[in-house]
Each structure stands twice: as C-alpha cells, then as structure tokens.
Design an enzyme around this catalytic site. Structure first.
Site, PDB file in Angstrom:
ATOM      1  CG  ASP A  13      11.505  24.662   3.205  1.00  0.00           C
ATOM      2  OD1 ASP A  13      12.558  24.661   2.541  1.00  0.00           O
ATOM      3  OD2 ASP A  13      10.544  25.411   2.950  1.00  0.00           O
ATOM      4  CE  LYS A  16      14.936  18.902   0.905  1.00  0.00           C
ATOM      5  NZ  LYS A  16      13.849  19.647   1.543  1.00  0.00           N
ATOM      6  CG  HIS A  41      19.008  22.186   0.947  1.00  0.00           C
ATOM      7  ND1 HIS A  41      19.391  21.077   0.241  1.00  0.00           N
ATOM      8  CD2 HIS A  41      17.705  22.385   0.616  1.00  0.00           C
ATOM      9  CE1 HIS A  41      18.371  20.635  -0.483  1.00  0.00           C
ATOM     10  NE2 HIS A  41      17.349  21.424  -0.274  1.00  0.00           N
TER      11      HIS A  41
END
Ligand code: GDP
Ligand code: IMO
Ligand code: MG
Length: 436
Positions: A13, A16, A41
């Site tokens: 977390d 990315k 994501h």
C-alpha cells in the site's frame, strides 16, 4: 530501452498503483507478475478514483498493453468483474489491451474457504490475511495440483482437474471447519465446473502465451513496466515470515513471474510512504498507537483498498528501506504521501534499532527479534501548509526538503519522485526511470 520494476519497499500500500499509472506514459507494456486480488491499487485521475486488484495499473492509458503474467494467481470472477466495470466506464475498448497468461493459476472457492477457516482455526495467532484464497492457491501451485487459466478453456479437462482436486480440498475444509467450530461449507462439482468453464470463455479473448508476447515486444524495442504487488517485507522468502504473503514480492521475481530472463530488468524503483503502514499481524517497530498514529490514519485515509481494514501507522523506518534497497537492488525511491505529514511539529525518522541493549543497523532476520527491537529515532522539524499544489522540489517547504534529503542519506538511495497527493498530477518526478 530500459525496463523498469516498481516494487513496494515496505509492507504494501505504498502507492505503487499511482506510480505505475504515472509512469505508464513512458512505457508500452505494463505487467503484473505475482500476487492476486489481495492487492488493491488505487489510481486517481482528475479526481476520479479507480481501484484495481488484478488488472495492471496501466489500463487507464489507451494504446498500452497490460499483461497479467504467469506468476499471478487469478480469481476469474473478480477479474471479469474488473473488466466489466472498466468497460462500463469507457476504458479497455480493445480486447488486445489486456493479455492474460494461460499459465497463471486459478483461485477456486475452496482456496477462499481454506484461507478463511485456516485463519479462524489459528485463533489469536492469525496472520490477518485478506481472505482471498491467495495462500492456498499458491500452495496448490507448488504442490503441483493447481488448475491454470489454460485448463479453464477446455471444459473436459477442467471437469477432470476439478474432480481430481475437490475431494482432498473438502477433506481439508472439514478438518479446518471442525477446528474452527464452524459449519462445513459444501461445494458441488458440477455447478462449480459449469461456472468456471463459463468464466474461462469470458476470459478467452485475452488468453495468450505472455512470456512469448513479452519477448516479442522487447525485441521490437518496447519498454516494459513491471508492477509489483504487496511489498518487500511481505515477501515469502525475504519478508517478516510467517507474517507475509505467499509469493515473492521482491523485484527479481518480475523476471520469473513474467517468464523472462533477469537481464530483462534494467532499473528498480522502490515505492515508500513518507511514513509506514501495515495491515495484518506481525511486528512493526515504528508503529504509533497514540494520537499521532491516529492522525496519520485519518489524514492519510489509511484503510485497506481491498478489505477496508484500518492500517496500522507509524514513523518511517530507514532500516527497512536500507533492507529493501539491498534485496531489490533499488535504483531510486518514490516517496509518497509527503502531504500527509504536513502540520506535525516534529517528525521522527528511525535510523537504527536497539536490540538487547545493542544498537543494530540491519534488519534482524528473526521475526521475534524484530518484535523486540526499540527504534532509534532522529527528530526532524516538521512543516505546515498544503503540499498538494506543489509541483517542483524547490517549492517544498525547506524542512520538507530537509526530511527528503535525510531519508536519502539514511537509506542510501536517491529519492527520484515525491508524491504530494493521490491524483496522478500531484507528483514531483525528479528523475524518469525510463530515461537512459
Ligand atoms: P498500492 O497498493 O501500493 O497501490 O497503494 P494503495 O492504493 O493500496 O494505497 C495508497 C493510498 O494512498 C491510495 O488511497 C492512494 O490514492 C493514496 N495516495 C497515493 N499517493 C498519495 C500521496 O502522495 N498523497 C496522498 N494523500 N495519498 C496518496
Ligand atoms: P498491495 O498490492 C498490504 C497482507 C495481508 C496479510 C498478509 C497475507 O495493495 O500493496 P494474503 O491475503 O496475501 O495471504 O495476506 O499480507 N497483504 C497486503 N497488505 N497491501 C497488499 O497489497 C497486501 N496483500 C496482502 O494484510 O498481512
Ligand atoms: Mg494496496
């Protein structure tokens, strides 16, 4: 033509997804190479938020190829759901934009049940998994009894493989359910086979030999962006075992998961928050259980993108970043969420640990030792004001710049990108990894 791996330098977390979305502009292909829908994501573009669990974070860019490679474990109904919702929003107009490796392993309902009941049976010593069946699916892969995407495309073969595997899976479920004192789930083979065969047909237009496709793209000069999931300390070999996920998260696995040689990787960019978070159980030396931790959670909206669980928050840990630099071969770091630290009078940076009265500067290999260390902090002055409008490094408050520079010095890697907000535009890219 450089190929770049984006890898989480902490416990996942780190942002990315945001960085991959940002860098996709400079690549032709984006590849997810491990993990599954335990990942969440988040991309924010022009205020519009997208959360991706399986589809690579390059998918909002038309004209780029996104690949889910063999190293990923795929829950096909989650993938179909993600495909449909992106299409409904006008993305993924061309099927060729998404390629799914025929060799990727499939998550079946028994994997999710085993994951969930296994956690229940562990009681107080649970790992805090995402409950998505990731570990049990990788177990089947390594035990050589897994079922792959290619098997979904042939109904007879799928029926055979499910019927081979189901009895022992049900046996394990019965054992776990008894230990967890919960009812035994039932799974009938025929409806399951029909459901997964239908999902296979939905995915069929995307299925290909991903390794071959990638090698072909590279030979034509395409730039590849490899998208890591989870983070270095969740790596099954190099993380805080057993409080890890069931795949290799480190950068080298990009080559393995994609079916390419290690020479395909040119640069590795580590993503780190300007502080630290972790979801799930396990040691976390710089964790803050006071009002500062609470403040980071509230201001940083630190709730899991997959499970919604509150993330544990703490100061930035340079011991961890030095370790991530070593095991990934980091070329540079993207430091995200710097904006979240605004308004603090002082900021602590962990530069070493104390273990049994001794100062240690490397991450202890033993997880129990890591649970006993005391962080050694350096205190740096904080700053005020909203950073989200800042677009150049020099515009940052002097003390924020000093913090970034100190992070570089203590972890020995250059900060090549600073993120000051969730939106794609809220970024200061100091060095483009695709530029040679
Ligand atoms: P990933 O799993 O590494 O892709 O990260 P997640 O998406 O799970 O979590 C990162 C969270 O931080 C998401 O909600 C992002 O939208 C958000 N985010 C990313 N970069 C920044 C930043 O620089 N500032 C702020 N405030 N939020 C950010
Ligand atoms: P992204 O890609 C943060 C954690 C879980 C748990 C451990 C094992 O969004 O950074 P699993 O379900 O994988 O068997 O759970 O790993 N975990 C993550 N934590 N971000 C993730 O992914 C994670 N994926 C798994 O919380 O501690
Ligand atoms: Mg995430």
């Amino acid at each position: 033509m450089p190929n770049v791996v984006v890898v989480g330098a902490q416990w996942g977390d780190e942002g990315k997804g945001k960085v991959v979305d940002l860098l996709t502009e400079h690549a032709q292909v984006v590849v997810r190479y491990h993990g599954g829908n335990n990942a969440g994501h988040t991309l924010v573009v022009g205020g519009q938020k997208t959360v991706l669990h399986l589809i690579p974070s390059g998918i909002l860019h038309a004209g780029k190829t996104c690949v889910i490679a063999s190293g990923v474990v795929i829950d096909p109904s989650v993938l179909v759901g993600e495909l449909d919702s992106l299409k409904a929003r006008g993305f993924l107009k061309d099927d060729g934009q998404l390629v799914i490796s025929a060799g990727a392993h499939v998550i079946f309902p028994w994997h999710k049940w085993i994951d969930e009941l296994g956690e229940k049976a562990r009681g107080g010593s649970k790992l805090g998994t995402t409950g998505r069946g990731i570990g049990p699916a990788y177990e089947d892969k390594v035990a050589r009894r897994g079922i792959r995407v290619r098997d979904l495309l042939d109904a007879d073969r799928l029926a055979r493989r499910v019927k081979e595997r189901l009895p022992s899976a049900l046996e394990e479920l019965r054992r776990l359910a008894t230990a967890a004192e919960t009812p035994v789930p039932t799974l009938e083979p025929e409806p399951l086979i029909a459901e997964f065969a239908a999902l296979g047909q939905r995915l069929r237009p995307h299925v290909a030999d991903a390794s071959l496709l990638l090698a072909g793209k590279i030979s034509k000069g395409a730039r590849i962006l490899f998208e890591g999931a989870q983070g270095t300390l969740l790596d099954v070999d190099h993380g805080t075992y057993p409080f890890v996920t069931s795949s290799n998260c480190v950068a080298a696995n990009a080559a393995v998961g994609a079916g390419l040689g290690p020479t395909a990787i040119d640069k590795v960019m580590g993503i780190s928050k300007a502080y630290t978070t972790r979801v799930g159980s396990g040691p976390f030396p710089t964790e803050l259980t006071d009002e500062v931790g609470e403040r980071l959670r509230a201001k940083g909206a630190e709730f899991g993108a997959t499970t919604g669980r509150p993330r544990r928050c703490g100061w930035l840990d340079a011991v961890i970043l030095r370790y991530a630099a070593r095991v990934n071969g980091l070329w540079g770091i993207a430091l995200t969420k710097l904006d979240v630290l605004s308004g603090l009078k002082s900021i602590n940076l962990c530069t070493a640990y104390e273990l049994d009265g001794q100062r240690v500067s490397e991450l202890p290999g033993d997880v129990e030792d890591l649970g006993r260390v005391r962080p050694v902090y350096e205190s740096l002055p904080g700053w005020d004001g909203d950073l989200t409008l800042v677009r150049t490094f020099d515009e940052l408050p002097e003390t924020a710049r000093r913090y970034v520079r100190r992070v570089e010095e203590t972890c020995g890697v250059r900060v090549v990108c600073v993120s000051v907000g969730a939106d794609r535009g809220e970024t200061i890219l100091l060095e483009n990894p695709f530029r040679t």
